[in-house]
Design an enzyme around this catalytic site. Sequence first.
Site: not given
Ligand code: ACO
Length: 373
Positions: A254, A310
Amino acid sequence: MTGVNRGLDGVAVAETRLSTMDGEAGELIIGGFPVEELADNATFEETLYLLFRGRLPDAEELSAFRSDLAECRAIGDEVLAVLRRAAEEEKPAMDALRMGAAAANLGTEDGDPEADALRVVAAFPTIVAAYWRYRVGEEPIEPDPDLGHAANYLYMLTGERPDERAVRGLETYLNAVVDHGLNASTFTARVVVSTESDVVSAATAAVGTLKGPLHGGAPGPVLDMLKEIHESGDPEAYVREKLEGDERLMGFGHRIYRVRDPRAAVLEAAAEQFYDDDDDFFETITDFENVAVDLLAEYKPDRDLETNVEFYTAALLHGVGVPQELFPATFGIARVGGWMAHALEQLEDNRLIRPESRYTGERGRSWTPIEER
Ligand code: ACO
């Protein structure tokens, strides 16, 4: 101009009385209430009133508010025609919701933002349910004025009056996710009205934003993942394969929370009652969560990747009986309350939201006529 902040992390562009989070402590406050208290006690109408008017209604005010919502729940034939077409073409429910939402100012002469906002909120379940009825080859069911907002949604999906447990489960969900600071779709809604556009346009744009898998599109894939693991019985192999393939695990991570999303606990508790003791699906879900969080810490040790809202949304909505294809649209049915409250709040003290970009393109080009390119 200073440096570029690509995801706008840590940038506040509005003041709000609607909701706030503490990402380190894992706390969420909606309209002054901890999410745990609001989600478990309020009807969705009470939550909407709280967001729109800034306080809880008394019994008389609540009854009048319920009637106002009931009056604008029905949708016109022109909207039904679009939904039928979307269903026939098997377009996703979020596309149908966006098209249905966009039609919400047909047949009205208001232009009064609060009246328009209420109409949009009231119409969302009707739009989603009508689309679903067409998808399953049935005719839409008209809303029942005697039923509340959550109950009406379930009723219009199936034609059967839902039991109290399902209604309470859905209300807990709607309350828990109605608002969440300046998330991407709420930001979109505020940007739209900041141009002095209208709230129906704001809702339409916000639906488009919510659709993406990084925002509201995750719970469907979460349920697929849980079903697959329930079948294989090997959560560890599943998670390792995903993370080694550099894929993201849906339902984890998140932008704000560094700890478990507080809504996960609320939804987990609400979901559990839908799975009885001889159904070990719920056990699969909780086991998977533990394995996933441990392995995320192993593979991404410098990130705090915990369960987000989620994950248990999938478990709860599945338990309540909402079809998987409608999970994101059901999120929209909740979040539109927050979008509309934010849009009205933005209008109270509006300033155009207009950030900047840093140009990295060419300069000083000279024009080449087309026949010479
Ligand atoms: N699984 C694996 N790795 C992850 C995940 C995940 N669910 N979430 C983040 N990471 C990793 C990324 O790959 C990245 O790693 P890196 O720096 O080694 O490349 C790091 O964590 C940071 O990721 P960002 O995308 O910069 O973080 P951001 O704050 O933008 O992401 C998000 C938040 C989009 C929710 C992300 O955690 C994700 O994609 N989760 C999976 C999708 C999901 O569950 N979406 C629902 C979100 S909740 C909502 O909107 C109500």
